[in-house]
Structures are given as C-alpha cells and as structure tokens.
Motif scaffolding. Structure first.
Motif, PDB file in Angstrom:
ATOM      1  N   THR A   1       0.701  -1.079  -0.324  1.00  0.00           N
ATOM      2  CA  THR A   1      -0.027  -0.292   0.120  1.00  0.00           C
ATOM      3  C   THR A   1       0.051   1.446  -0.328  1.00  0.00           C
ATOM      4  OG1 THR A   1      -0.059  -0.120   2.492  1.00  0.00           O
ATOM      5  CG2 THR A   1      -1.461  -1.020   1.112  1.00  0.00           C
TER       6      THR A   1
ATOM      7  N   LYS B   1      -7.501  -3.059  -5.006  1.00  0.00           N
ATOM      8  CA  LYS B   1      -8.543  -2.894  -3.328  1.00  0.00           C
ATOM      9  C   LYS B   1      -8.023  -4.197  -2.857  1.00  0.00           C
ATOM     10  CE  LYS B   1     -11.779   0.408  -2.890  1.00  0.00           C
ATOM     11  NZ  LYS B   1     -11.909   1.531  -3.613  1.00  0.00           N
ATOM     12  N   GLU B   2      -8.881  -5.079  -3.488  1.00  0.00           N
ATOM     13  CA  GLU B   2      -8.450  -7.034  -2.653  1.00  0.00           C
ATOM     14  C   GLU B   2      -7.201  -7.444  -2.442  1.00  0.00           C
ATOM     15  OE1 GLU B   2     -10.853  -7.721  -1.244  1.00  0.00           O
ATOM     16  OE2 GLU B   2     -12.473  -5.831  -1.654  1.00  0.00           O
TER      17      GLU B   2
END
Ligand code: TYM
Length: 333
Positions: A195, A238-239
């Motif tokens: 991230t 996202k996942e």
C-alpha cells in the motif's frame, strides 16, 4: 515541424535505482527520446537535501549516469547531463522562489511527508525550496512534457502555476509543461507493504528492488513478496494490492497484457506466479546491470559524455535565463 521538448531528472541518492524509478519514469524517457527533443539530468543538486558523504555522492552521481545509459538513454538522441554542470538551474531557481508563495510551497506533500518524518530541526531549507529548483529545471528547457511517476505530479502542477504567473506578470517567457504519467507503472508499490510506494528511502529495503543488486538477491525479494488472502492471480488493487503490483511489474517488463497474464496463471498458485515474476525481473535487468558496470569502468569516457551534454544543455538554458532576466527588468550585463 519542430520536435516537442521533454525534460526529466532523477536524484543520485543511492547506489542503485529502484524498480519504480525505471517503470514509472526512465522507461518513458527512453521511449520519448525517439521522437522528441529530450533533456535528461541527474539531479545532483536536489540530492544535497539529504546529507551524504562527498565520496559517496560523487560515486552515486556517476553510477546514476551509467545506469541511465545502460537502461537505454542514448546521448545520440538526447542530451544527458548533470544538473550542477549548468549553473542556470540555480539562477532560475531563485527567480522561482521569488514567485512561489510560502503557503503554496508548504502544501507540497513530498515536503510535508519528508519534513514530518525527520522533524523540524533536522529539515533543511533546501527541502522546502526543492520544488522551485525543480520548476527551474523544467522551465529552462521550455519542456512540453515531463515523464515522471505519480509522486511527482504535484511538483509539475506547481511548475505550471509558476510559469503561468511569470508569463502573465512579465510577458510570455515559459512553455507550460505537462506531466507525462502512464496509467500502468506510474506507481510501483513496496513488495513488503503493497500500500506504500516503492522508495529508496523506505525504512526497510526488503520490499525494494534495486536494479544493480545481485540477481539472486532480487529473485529472493520477489519470491518473498507479501501476497494477499485468497489464491487467485487476479488484478484487483483494492482486494489484492500485492498480486496486482506483481502483475503490473510483469506486464510492463514483458509487454504482455494483464488479462493475458491472468489467464496464463488461472488455477496456478501464488508461489508459481512469484517465481515467474522473479525470473522476468532478473533476466530483464541482468544485462543492464552488466552494461552499467562496464560503463563505470571507463570513467573518463563517461565524464566526456556528460561534459558534452552539459554544453548542449547550457546553450538552451542560457537563452531562456537571459530572456527571463530581461523580462524581469534586470539590467543586462
Ligand atoms: P526521484 O529521484 O525520487 O525519482 C525519479 C523518478 O522515479 C519516479 N518514481 C516512481 N515511479 C513509479 N513508482 C515508484 N514507486 C516510483 N518511485 C519513484 C519518480 O516519480 C521520478 O519520476 N524530484 C525528482 C527529480 C527531479 C525531476 C526534475 C523530475 C529533479 N528535477 C525535473 C522531473 C523534472 C525526484 O525526486 O525523483
């Protein structure tokens, strides 16, 4: 028809570029030099915002130039130089500092992040004025495009604002540059923390691929990249940020689409997938690393090339600076 101008820069703060530098920026430099009038600099003055041992800075500056050449920056097609060799960068930098507002400079996220990390007492003023020197780098060459990664977008917006402000106050002097940022690869993430962006200044180097590192070291880092829950190799930022990052890296280096890779790895596990990505990365950079080491062996050849680049760059920079000075009302020498 005159070719469009391109300018970009990279800091020589480490022994090696990291994968994000190449995928987000330098790969585009090499493509753009084919059809554009391109200027590329090793931003050695920008590297002074981080305290570095002089011998190390010297070595890393030459190593950066060698890596650019090994990656495909071609002095026959573009102008490659060291920022500190063209004094006009500092001179126009000062003009930009006198145009920029304190508030607008304070809003630069790179400044905010870096100064927060090191604390006010250890933050140098040069970190604050850094984007104004960067604006000067770009505007001196009347660049139409600036190929960069996503993290530099705000600096280009500031550059456009400063150029527009100068032009409206003092008459048209500067071309307004556009950021050239690709959809895929503009932000490569840390392999251990998918991230955050991959960065040479990350706390740990475990998730950072340095292109000059030994192939085995890089293969191991990729094989131990953090993956996500589930088992499917599918692009979903996202996942599945870890897998998506690896898919992007593979796709940009191999030139194959993400969809193609997803179907190739359908039904296979993460382990198999990571082993293939490791091979793609290692084989891509193996000859480049070798070439960079060879270039470094001929230091005088490398310096001669950089001096030629500086001479070419200075011709353009001198012209723009003297026009800017004249338009400002400074008395000509
Ligand atoms: P620097 O040296 O930090 O990074 C060089 C280039 O690499 C890009 N980049 C990335 N792209 C994708 N994913 C990543 N994880 C990643 N990490 C870095 C950066 O966006 C950059 O394009 N301020 C500049 C150097 C500079 C400059 C300039 C750039 C000085 N003068 C004039 C453009 C024009 C910098 O710190 O880049």
């Amino acid at each position: 028809m005159t070719r469009k101008r391109v300018l970009s820069g990279i800091k020589p703060t480490h022994d090696s570029f990291q994968l994000g530098n190449y995928l987000g920026a330098v790969k585009q430099w090499i493509e753009l030099q084919q059809e554009h009038d391109a200027f590329y600099c090793v931003a050695d003055l920008h590297a002074l915002t981080v305290e570095t041992d002089p011998a190390l800075l010297h070595k890393r500056t030459l190593a950066s130039a060698a890596q650019l050449l090994a990656l495909g920056v071609d002095p026959e097609r573009c102008t490659l130089f060291l920022q500190s060799h063209v004094a006009e960068h500092n001179q126009l930098g000062w003009v930009m500092e006198c145009l920029a507002g304190f508030g607008e400079a304070s809003r630069m996220t790179q400044f905010k992040d870096k100064s927060q990390k090191s604390g006010a007492d250890r933050t140098v003023v040069g970190l604050f004025t850094y984007p104004m020197l960067q604006a000067a780098d770009i505007l001196l060459y009347q660049a139409d495009y600036v190929p960069i990664g996503e993290d530099q977008r705000q600096h280009i917006e500031l550059t456009r604002d400063l150029a527009g402000r100068f032009n409206s106050r003092y008459g048209r002097t500067f071309q307004l540059p556009e950021a050239y940022i690709l959809k895929s690869g503009a932000k490569i993430y840390d392999l251990q923390d998918p991230t955050s962006k991959m960065s040479k200044s990350a706390g740990s180097m475990q998730g950072v691929i340095e292109i000059m590192d030994a192939p085995e070291v890089n293969a191991k880092k990729i094989k131990s990249a953090v993956t996500d829950t589930g088992r499917e190799v599918r692009f979903d930022e996202k996942e599945k940020p870890g897998i998506s990052n690896l898919l992007t890296i593979h796709s940009v280096l191999s030139g194959r689409s993400i969809a193609e890779l997803e179907s190739e790895f359908a039904g296979k596990g993460y382990g198999d997938f990571k082993a293939v990505v490791a091979e793609v990365v290692v084989e891509y950079f193996r000859p480049i690393r070798q070439r960079a080491l060879e270039i470094l062996e001929d230091e005088s050849g490398l310096l001669a090339l950089l001096h030629q680049g500086a001479d070419k760059a200075a011709l353009v920079a001198e012209k723009t600076l003297s026009e800017a000075y004249r338009n400002l009302g400074l008395v000509q020498r």
